[in-house]
Design a protein around this motif. Structure first.
Motif, PDB file in Angstrom:
ATOM      1  N   VAL A  97      24.997 -17.600  73.146  1.00  0.00           N
ATOM      2  CA  VAL A  97      25.180 -18.259  74.437  1.00  0.00           C
ATOM      3  C   VAL A  97      25.562 -17.255  75.511  1.00  0.00           C
ATOM      4  CG1 VAL A  97      26.563 -19.943  75.705  1.00  0.00           C
ATOM      5  CG2 VAL A  97      25.811 -20.460  73.392  1.00  0.00           C
ATOM      6  N   ARG A  98      26.493 -16.362  75.206  1.00  0.00           N
ATOM      7  CA  ARG A  98      26.925 -15.389  76.206  1.00  0.00           C
ATOM      8  C   ARG A  98      25.766 -14.517  76.667  1.00  0.00           C
ATOM      9  NH1 ARG A  98      31.980 -12.332  73.714  1.00  0.00           N
ATOM     10  NH2 ARG A  98      30.382 -11.902  72.145  1.00  0.00           N
ATOM     11  N   GLY A  99      24.824 -14.250  75.759  1.00  0.00           N
ATOM     12  CA  GLY A  99      23.676 -13.445  76.122  1.00  0.00           C
ATOM     13  C   GLY A  99      22.794 -14.103  77.168  1.00  0.00           C
ATOM     14  N   LEU A 100      22.779 -15.445  77.201  1.00  0.00           N
ATOM     15  CA  LEU A 100      22.012 -16.142  78.225  1.00  0.00           C
ATOM     16  C   LEU A 100      22.556 -15.814  79.609  1.00  0.00           C
ATOM     17  CD1 LEU A 100      21.733 -19.666  76.562  1.00  0.00           C
ATOM     18  CD2 LEU A 100      19.947 -17.944  76.697  1.00  0.00           C
ATOM     19  N   TYR A 101      23.877 -15.879  79.746  1.00  0.00           N
ATOM     20  CA  TYR A 101      24.496 -15.587  81.036  1.00  0.00           C
ATOM     21  C   TYR A 101      24.334 -14.105  81.400  1.00  0.00           C
ATOM     22  CZ  TYR A 101      26.620 -20.225  80.841  1.00  0.00           C
ATOM     23  OH  TYR A 101      26.815 -21.591  80.787  1.00  0.00           O
ATOM     24  N   ARG A 102      24.488 -13.225  80.410  1.00  0.00           N
ATOM     25  CA  ARG A 102      24.303 -11.796  80.673  1.00  0.00           C
ATOM     26  C   ARG A 102      22.895 -11.520  81.179  1.00  0.00           C
ATOM     27  NH1 ARG A 102      27.052 -10.854  75.794  1.00  0.00           N
ATOM     28  NH2 ARG A 102      25.075 -10.448  74.745  1.00  0.00           N
ATOM     29  N   ALA A 103      21.902 -12.126  80.503  1.00  0.00           N
ATOM     30  CA  ALA A 103      20.516 -11.892  80.899  1.00  0.00           C
ATOM     31  C   ALA A 103      20.268 -12.368  82.326  1.00  0.00           C
ATOM     32  CB  ALA A 103      19.572 -12.600  79.930  1.00  0.00           C
ATOM     33  N   LEU A 104      20.877 -13.482  82.695  1.00  0.00           N
ATOM     34  CA  LEU A 104      20.691 -14.018  84.039  1.00  0.00           C
ATOM     35  C   LEU A 104      21.279 -13.088  85.096  1.00  0.00           C
ATOM     36  CD1 LEU A 104      19.965 -16.273  86.051  1.00  0.00           C
ATOM     37  CD2 LEU A 104      22.180 -17.312  85.524  1.00  0.00           C
ATOM     38  N   SER A 123      21.708 -24.214  81.109  1.00  0.00           N
ATOM     39  CA  SER A 123      20.564 -24.774  81.814  1.00  0.00           C
ATOM     40  C   SER A 123      20.999 -25.354  83.157  1.00  0.00           C
ATOM     41  CB  SER A 123      19.910 -25.859  80.952  1.00  0.00           C
ATOM     42  OG  SER A 123      18.892 -26.514  81.656  1.00  0.00           O
ATOM     43  N   GLU A 124      22.082 -26.123  83.157  1.00  0.00           N
ATOM     44  CA  GLU A 124      22.580 -26.723  84.393  1.00  0.00           C
ATOM     45  C   GLU A 124      23.120 -25.655  85.344  1.00  0.00           C
ATOM     46  OE1 GLU A 124      25.368 -29.476  82.786  1.00  0.00           O
ATOM     47  OE2 GLU A 124      23.842 -31.012  82.375  1.00  0.00           O
ATOM     48  N   PHE A 125      23.716 -24.609  84.788  1.00  0.00           N
ATOM     49  CA  PHE A 125      24.234 -23.510  85.594  1.00  0.00           C
ATOM     50  C   PHE A 125      23.094 -22.809  86.337  1.00  0.00           C
ATOM     51  CE2 PHE A 125      25.481 -19.037  86.086  1.00  0.00           C
ATOM     52  CZ  PHE A 125      26.739 -19.156  86.670  1.00  0.00           C
ATOM     53  N   ILE A 175      34.606 -19.026  95.190  1.00  0.00           N
ATOM     54  CA  ILE A 175      34.205 -18.834  93.799  1.00  0.00           C
ATOM     55  C   ILE A 175      34.660 -20.033  92.984  1.00  0.00           C
ATOM     56  CG2 ILE A 175      36.297 -17.487  93.334  1.00  0.00           C
ATOM     57  CD1 ILE A 175      32.887 -17.031  91.576  1.00  0.00           C
ATOM     58  N   THR A 176      33.759 -20.608  92.206  1.00  0.00           N
ATOM     59  CA  THR A 176      34.073 -21.721  91.311  1.00  0.00           C
ATOM     60  C   THR A 176      33.831 -21.261  89.885  1.00  0.00           C
ATOM     61  OG1 THR A 176      33.373 -23.328  92.984  1.00  0.00           O
ATOM     62  CG2 THR A 176      33.589 -24.118  90.712  1.00  0.00           C
ATOM     63  N   TRP A 177      34.894 -21.253  89.064  1.00  0.00           N
ATOM     64  CA  TRP A 177      34.790 -20.775  87.685  1.00  0.00           C
ATOM     65  C   TRP A 177      34.549 -21.942  86.735  1.00  0.00           C
ATOM     66  CZ3 TRP A 177      34.068 -15.832  87.315  1.00  0.00           C
ATOM     67  CH2 TRP A 177      34.671 -14.948  88.211  1.00  0.00           C
ATOM     68  N   ILE A 178      33.665 -21.733  85.743  1.00  0.00           N
ATOM     69  CA  ILE A 178      33.397 -22.763  84.740  1.00  0.00           C
ATOM     70  C   ILE A 178      33.424 -22.145  83.349  1.00  0.00           C
ATOM     71  CG2 ILE A 178      31.943 -24.074  86.356  1.00  0.00           C
ATOM     72  CD1 ILE A 178      29.538 -23.137  84.621  1.00  0.00           C
ATOM     73  N   ASP A 179      33.657 -22.991  82.355  1.00  0.00           N
ATOM     74  CA  ASP A 179      33.561 -22.571  80.957  1.00  0.00           C
ATOM     75  C   ASP A 179      32.078 -22.488  80.600  1.00  0.00           C
ATOM     76  OD1 ASP A 179      33.312 -22.570  78.122  1.00  0.00           O
ATOM     77  OD2 ASP A 179      35.292 -23.467  77.916  1.00  0.00           O
ATOM     78  N   PRO A 180      31.557 -21.323  80.232  1.00  0.00           N
ATOM     79  CA  PRO A 180      30.114 -21.191  79.986  1.00  0.00           C
ATOM     80  C   PRO A 180      29.618 -21.968  78.774  1.00  0.00           C
ATOM     81  CG  PRO A 180      31.255 -19.188  79.333  1.00  0.00           C
ATOM     82  CD  PRO A 180      32.262 -20.048  80.032  1.00  0.00           C
TER      83      PRO A 180
END
Length: 468
Positions: free
Chosen positions: A329-336, A363-365, A426-431
């Motif tokens: 999952v973390r890799g999805l955010y890193r790639a983005l 996906s929603e992010f 800045i709005t922080w969310i749990d990935p």
């Protein structure tokens, strides 16, 4: 069960005839699966062998666009499945050929309604675009593919990993219908999860060690191959594989959640075999879905493949469309936030997310950003020593992501370069869950912005927005 199925089929020696034809659902909708079911009598022994009984539907849509769709045996009867590519009146003709005769069933009409306004994103087949490095889905150039299960309570994986577990039983050429039923269910589940799946046709381990011992193509198991190398060159083996591929695509072509076909998982497959199977996929699937090969393989220079896979974090640019592969999952955010290999590319997740929720939060992010129209730039952030971070921003802001070096990171600040001064939110969310954790404001000065982040475990995602 399968033995009973084949026994019933083997006594079918009647004249070719289609009975009890039915279409479901009653109200067909664009891009949604349409299934035509019927009983079929004829002279054939193996319902999985198109040389004995060949069922083919010609589907004609508005404007004269035509698709040829194979039928398939699904105990106790037969089915044809397709996904209408537009609204309007479709006309379907079915032809059947057995060992003795041919039957042309009368043409019938299916009325298709436009796509529902409340259809879930992404609602559509992935289709490659020539000379582009991205896929455009709903105006956005990014999608999520979960290659394994994404729900904590789901035992089966979203992707049915075919490599090492061919859905066959007994003599080669007979298929385990329960496993194909599982593929259908998982593709339907993927649609509800807003994810695409990737079907892998095989891997090197299928031809080595224990994989080869149990492989149905092995001669000791009734197959045509004396050695693993024969799998690539033996004509009978290639014919069997194409029949199996035809059955697989006949059953799955109507699921838009099937994001693509990975021809082989590693570079062990020779180029000529990959090209031959790529031609089969092109011929059998109504949509130009991605046909994928690992970038380190011999297939990278071939015109037959339309997509290459690339590990996330690489900055190499290739002429063909890219898929960025993340390992978690973390890799999805890193790639983005790292710019997806220098171009906004599709992202695949390659491991199960069951222990930490699903791929839906990502996906929603990502849906929030028009990645094709906005001019984003990936920038590293200066963070505390216990974490690292990146931002993908333009003059209006963009997504940011901070990741702990170990399991947890303390609260701190992150500094990044920005294009314009002013106030930012800045709005922080749990990935992993998508739950909002907190928010804050900061003012940019002299081309730099410092934002505060809370303590977190594993990863922390955020939306950065310019206020004025």
């Amino acid at each position: 069960m399968l033995a009973a199925v084949l026994a019933i089929a083997s006594i079918s020696q009647a004249a070719l005839e289609i009975k009890n034809l039915a279409v479901s659902p009653d109200a067909a909708i664009r891009l949604e699966r349409v299934e035509i079911s019927f009983d079929l009598a004829g002279s054939f022994k193996n319902p999985f062998d198109p040389r004995e009984i060949d069922v083919m539907a010609t589907v004609e849509g508005p404007g004269g666009t035509v698709a040829e769709v194979p039928g398939f045996f699904a105990f106790p009867g037969w089915k044809i499945a397709f996904a209408p590519w537009t609204g309007g009146n479709f006309y379907v003709s079915i032809s059947c050929t057995d060992r003795i005769a041919r039957l042309d069933y009368k043409k019938f009409q299916i009325e298709v309604a436009p796509l529902r306004k409340n259809s879930k994103w992404p609602a559509g087949f992935l289709e490659t675009k020539k000379n582009k490095k991205y896929f455009s889905i709903g105006g956005k150039g990014l999608f999520v593919v979960a290659r394994e299960g994404t729900l904590p309570d789901r035992a089966n994986t979203l992707l049915f990993q075919l490599g090492g577990s061919y859905p066959t039983e007994g003599p080669i050429g007979n298929y385990r219908l329960d496993q194909f039923d599982g593929i259908d269910k998982n593709l339907a589940s993927a649609k509800e999860e807003r994810t695409y799946t990737l079907l892998c046709l095989g891997a090197g381990r299928d031809l080595t060690g224990e994989g080869w011992k149990g492989n149905p193509y092995n001669k000791v198991n009734g197959g045509p191959c004396e050695t693993p190398e024969d799998f690539w060159t033996n004509l009978q083996a290639r014919v069997y594989f194409k029949k199996w591929l035809r059955y697989l695509l006949a059953r799955t072509n109507a699921h838009w959640s099937m994001g693509g076909v990975l021809l082989w998982r590693d570079k062990s497959a020779p180029n000529y075999w990959l090209e031959e199977m790529a031609d089969e996929v092109y011929a059998l699937h109504p949509y130009s879905i991605p046909i994928i090969s690992p970038i380190e393989g011999p297939f990278q220079a071939s015109a037959k493949v339309n997509t290459l896979s690339l590990p996330s974090g690489n900055s190499v640019t290739y002429k063909l469309p890219l898929l960025t592969i993340a390992s978690e999952v973390r890799g999805l955010y890193r790639a983005l936030v790292q710019g997806a290999a220098g171009a906004i590319s599709p992202v695949l997740a390659t491991r199960s997310f069951a222990e930490r929720g699903s791929a839906r939060p990502f996906s929603e992010f990502a849906e929030r950003y028009d990645l094709l129209k906005r001019s984003f730039e990936s920038k590293p952030m200066v963070t505390g020593a216990d974490c690292k971070g990146w931002a993908l921003i333009d003059s209006r802001g963009g997504p940011v992501y901070v990741e702990a070096n170990d399991a947890e990171a303390l609260a701190g600040t992150a500094k990044l370069a920005v294009r314009s001064g002013g106030d930012y939110k800045i709005t922080w969310i749990d990935p992993f869950t998508g739950v909002k954790i907190g928010e804050g404001v900061a003012k940019a000065a002299q081309g730099a912005l410092v934002i505060a982040y809370p303590a977190f475990a594993d990863g922390l995602a955020g939306h950065l927005e310019k206020s004025n």
